[in-house]
Design a protein around this motif. Sequence first.
Motif, PDB file in Angstrom:
ATOM      1  N   LYS A 235       0.832  -1.205   0.000  1.00  0.00           N
ATOM      2  CA  LYS A 235       0.000   0.000   0.000  1.00  0.00           C
ATOM      3  C   LYS A 235       0.867   1.256   0.000  1.00  0.00           C
ATOM      4  O   LYS A 235       0.544   2.245  -0.668  1.00  0.00           O
ATOM      5  N   ALA A 236       1.969   1.216   0.772  1.00  0.00           N
ATOM      6  CA  ALA A 236       2.859   2.377   0.814  1.00  0.00           C
ATOM      7  C   ALA A 236       3.492   2.630  -0.554  1.00  0.00           C
ATOM      8  O   ALA A 236       3.643   3.786  -0.983  1.00  0.00           O
ATOM      9  N   GLU A 237       3.877   1.546  -1.259  1.00  0.00           N
ATOM     10  CA  GLU A 237       4.435   1.720  -2.597  1.00  0.00           C
ATOM     11  C   GLU A 237       3.412   2.327  -3.551  1.00  0.00           C
ATOM     12  O   GLU A 237       3.747   3.187  -4.378  1.00  0.00           O
ATOM     13  N   GLU A 246      -5.444   4.498  -1.677  1.00  0.00           N
ATOM     14  CA  GLU A 246      -5.158   3.172  -1.139  1.00  0.00           C
ATOM     15  C   GLU A 246      -5.327   3.169   0.386  1.00  0.00           C
ATOM     16  O   GLU A 246      -4.888   4.094   1.065  1.00  0.00           O
ATOM     17  N   ARG A 247      -5.963   2.103   0.900  1.00  0.00           N
ATOM     18  CA  ARG A 247      -6.153   1.953   2.334  1.00  0.00           C
ATOM     19  C   ARG A 247      -5.945   0.486   2.724  1.00  0.00           C
ATOM     20  O   ARG A 247      -6.126  -0.424   1.905  1.00  0.00           O
ATOM     21  N   MET A 248      -5.589   0.261   3.975  1.00  0.00           N
ATOM     22  CA  MET A 248      -5.426  -1.094   4.497  1.00  0.00           C
ATOM     23  C   MET A 248      -6.731  -1.568   5.140  1.00  0.00           C
ATOM     24  O   MET A 248      -7.503  -0.759   5.671  1.00  0.00           O
ATOM     25  N   ARG A 258      -4.327  -1.745  14.884  1.00  0.00           N
ATOM     26  CA  ARG A 258      -3.932  -0.368  15.193  1.00  0.00           C
ATOM     27  C   ARG A 258      -2.962   0.176  14.142  1.00  0.00           C
ATOM     28  O   ARG A 258      -3.007   1.359  13.776  1.00  0.00           O
ATOM     29  N   LEU A 259      -2.058  -0.714  13.654  1.00  0.00           N
ATOM     30  CA  LEU A 259      -1.152  -0.290  12.580  1.00  0.00           C
ATOM     31  C   LEU A 259      -1.943   0.086  11.331  1.00  0.00           C
ATOM     32  O   LEU A 259      -1.665   1.116  10.696  1.00  0.00           O
ATOM     33  N   ALA A 260      -2.929  -0.737  10.961  1.00  0.00           N
ATOM     34  CA  ALA A 260      -3.737  -0.444   9.784  1.00  0.00           C
ATOM     35  C   ALA A 260      -4.502   0.861   9.962  1.00  0.00           C
ATOM     36  O   ALA A 260      -4.593   1.685   9.031  1.00  0.00           O
ATOM     37  N   ALA A 261      -5.066   1.069  11.164  1.00  0.00           N
ATOM     38  CA  ALA A 261      -5.812   2.303  11.409  1.00  0.00           C
ATOM     39  C   ALA A 261      -4.892   3.522  11.331  1.00  0.00           C
ATOM     40  O   ALA A 261      -5.251   4.553  10.743  1.00  0.00           O
ATOM     41  N   ALA A 262      -3.690   3.396  11.919  1.00  0.00           N
ATOM     42  CA  ALA A 262      -2.744   4.511  11.855  1.00  0.00           C
ATOM     43  C   ALA A 262      -2.299   4.770  10.418  1.00  0.00           C
ATOM     44  O   ALA A 262      -2.166   5.924   9.987  1.00  0.00           O
ATOM     45  N   GLY A 265      -5.090   6.498   8.593  1.00  0.00           N
ATOM     46  CA  GLY A 265      -5.168   7.902   8.999  1.00  0.00           C
ATOM     47  C   GLY A 265      -4.064   8.727   8.362  1.00  0.00           C
ATOM     48  O   GLY A 265      -4.295   9.853   7.913  1.00  0.00           O
ATOM     49  N   MET A 266      -2.851   8.150   8.318  1.00  0.00           N
ATOM     50  CA  MET A 266      -1.736   8.851   7.677  1.00  0.00           C
ATOM     51  C   MET A 266      -2.020   9.058   6.191  1.00  0.00           C
ATOM     52  O   MET A 266      -1.795  10.141   5.642  1.00  0.00           O
ATOM     53  N   ALA A 267      -2.544   8.002   5.517  1.00  0.00           N
ATOM     54  CA  ALA A 267      -2.834   8.111   4.087  1.00  0.00           C
ATOM     55  C   ALA A 267      -3.908   9.159   3.823  1.00  0.00           C
ATOM     56  O   ALA A 267      -3.818   9.935   2.866  1.00  0.00           O
TER      57      ALA A 267
END
Length: 559
Positions: A235-237, A246-248, A258-262, A265-267
């Motif tokens: 997703k980051a790429e 793109e979202r997780m 929590r990583l996916a939510a963060a 949110g960052m995206a």
Amino acid sequence: MRALRRGAGRGLLRRWRGSLQLRVVATTTALGLLVAVAVGTYLLDAVADGLVEERRRVALADAARAAATAQAQFDASTPGTAADVEQLAGDVVSALEGPGPDRLRGVLLLAPPDAAGDEGAAPVRDLASDGLSPADVPDPLRRAVRTSGVQQVQLTDLSGGTGAPSLVVGSTVTLPRAGERELYFVYPLTSEQRTTGLVRTTLAGGGLALVVLVGTLTWVVTRLVVQPVREAAGKAERLAGGHLDERMRTRGSDDFARLAAAFNGMAAGMQEHIGRLEELSRLQQRFVSDVSHELRTPLTTIRMAGEVLHDARSGFDPVAARSAELLMTQLERFDTLLSDLLEISRFDAGAAALEPDPQDVRALVHRVVDFTAALAERRGSTVLVSAPASPCTAEVDARRIERVLRNLLGNAVEHGESRPIEVTVACDEWAVAVGVRDHGVGLAPAQLPRVFDRFWRADPARARTTGGSGLGLAIALEDTRLHDGRLEVWGSPGHGCHFVLTVPRSVGRPLRSRPLPVVPLGWREPVAALPAGRSWPGPGAGGGGGARPAPVTGADGAP
């Protein structure tokens, strides 16, 4: 075949480096196998030693009882002749060959080496159970038995018979009329061998199953851990590639959730922020373009009026005439600035197009040198051109490449401090390069990343004496980008700068070589290829190889 093996090895190495899951599973499995082998070997040795020791204890006790029984039979008998003595010995040996605690035992009755010389002793031949021979008894054991006269034991491999490892227990007995003899009992360790083999097979099977289980569990656990990380990396790429939506997937409430939510949110924040920046950039581009276009009309009118005043300056007083000249000069600079602003706005809007044609870059260089000859002469600089004898042909947009070279050469004249300027052309199978080297004020390493910034000057107090707009290098950089080329600069304070333009010979072909080094021979200063924070297609913009520059020649190509 060797090339295939090398390719397979490189592929495996790339997979090893690129897969965390593979490294974890392989390492854990290897460690598990090592531990299983170490523990299994230790347990097997302990079981084997315990079986042999137990067998040794039982064999000693059994041999002691059998030897006492044999000696009692010998003491109770009174044979009359040597034949009777031999018959008695054979009967005792046969009786002693019976089963031991859990298996048969072998018996040997041997005469000491010096028994034949005993005066009055009846000759009795060596007696042994079937499958045994006196050679099966080790010589060190026989010497120990004869020397101590007490019970001795030794583990040995039989030379004949079953060939299985055996315990040999020896002691001495006394035969009537024959004297002292050596009595040996042989206890094969066949059963212990079978038990040890069964234990070995069980440990090997159990260890292998345990290693497979550990590897499988590790694979499952690492997959559970690595899969979300891989998803986040993918997703980051895609985010980095411009797919801002793109979202997780968020599942559960654990650490990965929590990583996916963060991440999401960052995206979202990045998408919103980049959207605002894009909108602001579009407004700025439109503003620059609109202002440049709107200024064209009044500038044309003012330029016409200025030309009238400039043509009529001979009839003015000296102050007015000088003012007319200054007005015309500044109008020309203003016109150049507007043209550059319009060109930059086209680059920013993505509207710039390439019109490539096969061109001999040497001819483009000579045209640019001839064009700037008058400016170089006014500044007191001499332009020296070095080019190969063979053509350096490449598919380029001649107008844009000439503009890049004019900017580089004008920049060299501006900052060359009236010293010679060297222009070098080089080419190879993949690329063509042009280097422009001056020996003027130069640049400090900290200034190199900003060379291509718009309106940037190394010394703000230094006035532009050649009429530049401050956008020349920025436009040169964008023109180079359109060719999928590379524009690099080296500089050192007080020793000048070296700009190198490198373009591929064919449109769309990536750069694979560096025909001309960026860093002059004998220098190790930093090199700037692009403004900080921007990427470049093709090879990296490093220090530029170690090839020796071509000899410098005159503008007409003569040495």
